[in-house]
Design an enzyme around this catalytic site. Structure first.
Site, PDB file in Angstrom:
ATOM      1  N   THR A 184      33.166  49.626  45.149  1.00  0.00           N
ATOM      2  CA  THR A 184      32.320  48.519  45.619  1.00  0.00           C
ATOM      3  C   THR A 184      31.989  47.501  44.529  1.00  0.00           C
ATOM      4  O   THR A 184      31.108  46.655  44.724  1.00  0.00           O
ATOM      5  CB  THR A 184      31.004  49.083  46.190  1.00  0.00           C
ATOM      6  OG1 THR A 184      30.364  49.875  45.172  1.00  0.00           O
ATOM      7  CG2 THR A 184      31.276  49.960  47.405  1.00  0.00           C
ATOM      8  N   GLU A 185      32.706  47.541  43.417  1.00  0.00           N
ATOM      9  CA  GLU A 185      32.372  46.669  42.304  1.00  0.00           C
ATOM     10  C   GLU A 185      32.344  45.190  42.678  1.00  0.00           C
ATOM     11  O   GLU A 185      31.454  44.435  42.251  1.00  0.00           O
ATOM     12  CB  GLU A 185      33.355  46.905  41.142  1.00  0.00           C
ATOM     13  CG  GLU A 185      33.002  48.082  40.250  1.00  0.00           C
ATOM     14  CD  GLU A 185      33.270  49.435  40.882  1.00  0.00           C
ATOM     15  OE1 GLU A 185      33.008  50.458  40.229  1.00  0.00           O
ATOM     16  OE2 GLU A 185      33.733  49.487  42.036  1.00  0.00           O
ATOM     17  N   VAL A 186      33.305  44.740  43.475  1.00  0.00           N
ATOM     18  CA  VAL A 186      33.353  43.307  43.810  1.00  0.00           C
ATOM     19  C   VAL A 186      32.171  42.886  44.687  1.00  0.00           C
ATOM     20  O   VAL A 186      31.853  41.700  44.776  1.00  0.00           O
ATOM     21  CB  VAL A 186      34.685  42.926  44.492  1.00  0.00           C
ATOM     22  CG1 VAL A 186      35.846  43.103  43.532  1.00  0.00           C
ATOM     23  CG2 VAL A 186      34.901  43.719  45.774  1.00  0.00           C
TER      24      VAL A 186
END
Length: 260
Positions: A136-138
């Site tokens: 889920t970094e983006v």
């Protein structure tokens, strides 16, 4: 294991030469500094334990690991904070990859961000049907995990997974060959432990040599990698376990391996 007590964020149990390492940091098994210190200590200890021949890594409760604890992130304004933090994060993954014993991830629930990477640094991945992986970094303006994701996903799937931050559930992970098996949740841990016991029944020195070859040869050209593997085979030929294995094969009986 008594030598690992006390542990704040994990439980370690050993039976039949199999260590079951359970992440225990409720509510979602997020990773902080204590977690990283303890996982490094655990896997370094198991690496040198003659009692352990294979390892299962799983999560307590409904979650495998929801990733990094955002309350534990370094202050970008403090000089040196990010390099120290990044080094500790790498160590928390490297200790699993570098452990001489095969590690099976039993992904019992969500494996998000650093939790997903933790599953992917294991040697074998098994998933529950309702478990999912997600990077889920983006979604929060960050980036990371590309190298580890590329080790398990095809090129297009890796980009889809990282660019969209989608959740990929157990059956899809199995279909994509990221996981070697997909099970109802109640059957996951027993299946992982059964596979670990199967591995533990093999010649320990040969299994260790095989894992060493995977680790050393992963990015080597074919010729150099295979040559390294042959040096492992030559060294094993002099061991008592290999002699016992060959005798047992000729005598049509089960070998008794002693790790020497």
């Amino acid at each position: 294991m008594d030598s690992l007590d006390p542990l704040e964020t994990f439980r370690v149990e050993v039976a039949d030469h199999v260590a079951t390492v359970t992440i225990r940091r409720p509510p979602v098994n997020a990773q902080n500094g204590v977690f990283r210190d303890e996982i490094t200590r655990i896997f370094d200890t198991l690496h040198e334990s003659e009692e352990v021949r294979a390892i299962v890594l799983t999560g307590d409760g409904r979650t495998f690991s929801a990733g990094a604890d955002l309350r534990d992130r370094p202050d970008a304004a403090t000089r040196g904070a990010f390099p120290r933090h990044s080094r500790a994060v790498r160590a928390g993954f490297d200790c699993v990859m570098e452990c001489g014993k095969p590690v099976i991830a039993a992904v019992n629930g969500p494996a998000i961000g650093a939790g997903c990477v933790l599953a992917l640094v294991c040697d074998i991945v098994l998933v529950a049907e309702d478990a999912f992986m997600s990077m889920t970094e983006v979604d929060v303006g960050l980036a990371g995990g590309v190298q580890h994701v590329l080790r398990h996903f095809g090129q297009s799937d890796a980009r889809m997974f990282l660019f969209t931050a989608r959740r990929l559930y157990g059956p899809e992970l199995h279909r994509m060959r990221v996981a070697s098996g997909c099970f109802p949740k109640a059957e996951l841990l027993p299946a992982a432990q059964a596979m670990a016991r199967e591995i533990a029944g093999k010649a320990p020195l040969a299994v260790a040599a095989m894992k060493r070859a995977f680790t050393v040869c992963e990015y080597m050209p074919l010729h150099e990698g295979y040559r390294f593997e042959q040096t492992q085979t030559a060294a094993l030929a002099k061991t008592e376990d290999t002699k016992e294995g060959l005798r047992a094969f000729a005598e049509k009986r089960r070998p008794v391996f002693r790790g020497r």
